[in-house]
Scaffold this active site. Structure first.
Site, PDB file in Angstrom:
ATOM      1  N   ASP A   1       0.859  -1.185   0.000  1.00  0.00           N
ATOM      2  CA  ASP A   1       0.000   0.000   0.000  1.00  0.00           C
ATOM      3  C   ASP A   1       0.896   1.236   0.000  1.00  0.00           C
ATOM      4  O   ASP A   1       1.682   1.434   0.927  1.00  0.00           O
ATOM      5  CB  ASP A   1      -0.893  -0.011   1.240  1.00  0.00           C
ATOM      6  CG  ASP A   1      -2.013   1.010   1.176  1.00  0.00           C
ATOM      7  OD1 ASP A   1      -2.139   1.679   0.137  1.00  0.00           O
ATOM      8  OD2 ASP A   1      -2.750   1.147   2.168  1.00  0.00           O
TER       9      ASP A   1
ATOM     10  N   ASP B   1      -2.898   2.495  -6.059  1.00  0.00           N
ATOM     11  CA  ASP B   1      -1.854   2.567  -5.030  1.00  0.00           C
ATOM     12  C   ASP B   1      -1.751   1.349  -4.123  1.00  0.00           C
ATOM     13  O   ASP B   1      -1.014   1.374  -3.147  1.00  0.00           O
ATOM     14  CB  ASP B   1      -2.050   3.824  -4.173  1.00  0.00           C
ATOM     15  CG  ASP B   1      -3.374   3.828  -3.426  1.00  0.00           C
ATOM     16  OD1 ASP B   1      -4.280   3.087  -3.828  1.00  0.00           O
ATOM     17  OD2 ASP B   1      -3.486   4.590  -2.445  1.00  0.00           O
ATOM     18  N   GLU B   2      -2.456   0.258  -4.424  1.00  0.00           N
ATOM     19  CA  GLU B   2      -2.314  -0.924  -3.580  1.00  0.00           C
ATOM     20  C   GLU B   2      -2.594  -2.186  -4.384  1.00  0.00           C
ATOM     21  O   GLU B   2      -3.320  -2.166  -5.375  1.00  0.00           O
ATOM     22  CB  GLU B   2      -3.211  -0.866  -2.345  1.00  0.00           C
ATOM     23  CG  GLU B   2      -4.688  -0.823  -2.646  1.00  0.00           C
ATOM     24  CD  GLU B   2      -5.534  -0.894  -1.373  1.00  0.00           C
ATOM     25  OE1 GLU B   2      -5.198  -1.688  -0.466  1.00  0.00           O
ATOM     26  OE2 GLU B   2      -6.530  -0.153  -1.310  1.00  0.00           O
TER      27      GLU B   2
END
Length: 406
Positions: free
Chosen positions: A50, A144-145
């Protein structure tokens, strides 16, 4: 310690002694690089990565004057919403999805930045390339993860924890951004772990530690339990994972319905979901929140045209084909209404997509009150999910146990 696999009636189908499964000597691999033992026992090593305050961190990276200052990505106007907040801003209570006026009130020195999604997508692609250096089994959740299954250890590194360290190191070297990672034997625990030592942190939950780790957490940390869910649980005397684990399945089903089975497993640190690479999209769409409410037919039609242009670009980029077009509008009292139309075939092009969107809008005119948001979506997308197809071919074996990290 045993992990049991049961059928829908509760009967035990299989049991695996986890302590026996976590030995250091691997079984001989077959020609595909998988051992027979891995296939039959479902052993896994999962990493959840993350990025730390991703959008805001990219803005701070690209503008040195913003470093060390409270930054929010999003609109600063009266209808603006915070898309992301730097850790300097989070100290004041600023959070994503918060109205900008609230964020400004909490942090008068807050600096608002316009979003640059092309840059965020470009950086995200860099990060995913790093992931794929270590494993093809990457399940992105957003820009983003992502989850990674590194059970196969293609590069012979020998440890999922070491792989997570190398990934974080390469992300920092290649993007000048930091990432936090969680390492564990299933997706649920890996995601919890990645949030444990943020920012720029690493947390490992080893085999046999999952239930104890979960027991100490507030239930609001569990994925899928929002503020309202946590409030309901508190009224029932459930505030921690231990409280949740103390409730039997009948109590949970009577109070939480179909969500009960997930809660029962989560409270024990159990998650049988595989990492699914290349998941098929369920829809492609876009929406716009207005700075001022609109209600006139002319303004609504003009807005729809702009949304059609944006969404069709996304549809073409995703190479998506679908049969259902849905128009969404939110009135100024926050009531949400939708209208949808499904075709017996895939939408043939932008002109047809636009025409159906217009028809849906005309059906709703005149509006009973002004709206603050409009959105348009293409769904009922065509094509099989390749991850599901792979799972069916692999059979049920990989769902009955979890894997040592070392």
């Amino acid at each position: 310690m045993f992990l049991f696999r049961r059928n829908s009636g509760g009967a035990i189908l299989a049991a695996v002694d986890l302590e026996d499964a976590f030995h250091d000597t691997p079984a001989a691999p077959d020609n595909d690089g998988h051992s027979d033992e891995d296939e039959s026992s479902g052993l896994r090593k999962i990493i959840h990565v993350d990025m730390d305050a991703f959008f805001a961190s990219v803005e701070q990276r690209d503008n040195p004057e913003l470093r060390g200052k409270p930054v929010a990505v999003g609109g600063a106007g009266g209808r603006g919403v915070v898309a992301a907040a730097s850790y300097e801003a989070r100290k004041f209570g600023v959070r994503s999805a918060m109205p900008s006026v609230t964020a400004r009130r909490l942090c008068p020195e807050l600096i608002f930045c316009k979003s640059h999604f092309d840059t965020y997508r470009e950086v995200s692609q860099q990060i995913r390339a790093i992931f794929r250096h270590f494993t093809p089994h990457v399940e992105p959740l957003s820009l983003d993860e992502a989850y990674l299954d590194v059970s196969d250890d293609l590069r012979g590194i020998g440890s999922a924890t070491r792989i997570a360290q190398l990934i974080r190191q390469r992300i920092q070297e290649e993007t000048q951004l930091t990432a936090s990672a969680g390492v564990s034997y299933n997706k649920f625990l890996a995601k919890l772990a990645s949030d444990q030592n943020k920012p720029d942190g690493l947390c490992v939950i080893r085999p046999g530690e999952g239930a104890a780790f979960v027991a100490a957490l507030p239930v609001r940390r569990f994925h899928g339990i929002g503020p309202k869910g946590a409030e309901k649980m508190a009224r029932l005397g459930i505030e921690t994972g231990a409280d949740l684990a103390a409730k039997d399945i009948h109590f949970l089903r009577s109070n939480f319905g179909s969500f009960a089975d997930y809660l029962f497993r989560a409270a024990r640190g159990i998650d049988l979901r595989p990492v699914r690479a290349n998941q098929i999209r369920k829809s492609v769409g876009g929406e716009r929140t207005f700075s001022e409410d609109i209600s006139s037919g002319a303004a609504l039609r003009e807005t729809l045209e702009r949304i059609v242009d944006i969404v069709w670009d996304r549809i073409e980029s995703a190479r998506a084909e679908g049969r259902t077009i849905t128009l969404k509008m939110k009135y100024n009292d926050f009531t949400l209404v939708t209208r949808a139309r499904s075709l017996p075939y895939n939408v043939t092009g932008k002109d047809e997509f636009r025409a159906i969107g217009r028809a849906l809008l005309e059906e709703m005119l005149p509006l009973p009150m002004p709206i603050r948001l409009m959105g348009l979506t293409l769904s009922n997308l065509a094509g099989p999910d390749p991850a599901i197809a792979r799972e069916k071919l692999a059979g049920p074996g990989r769902d009955i146990a979890q894997l040592s990290l070392f």
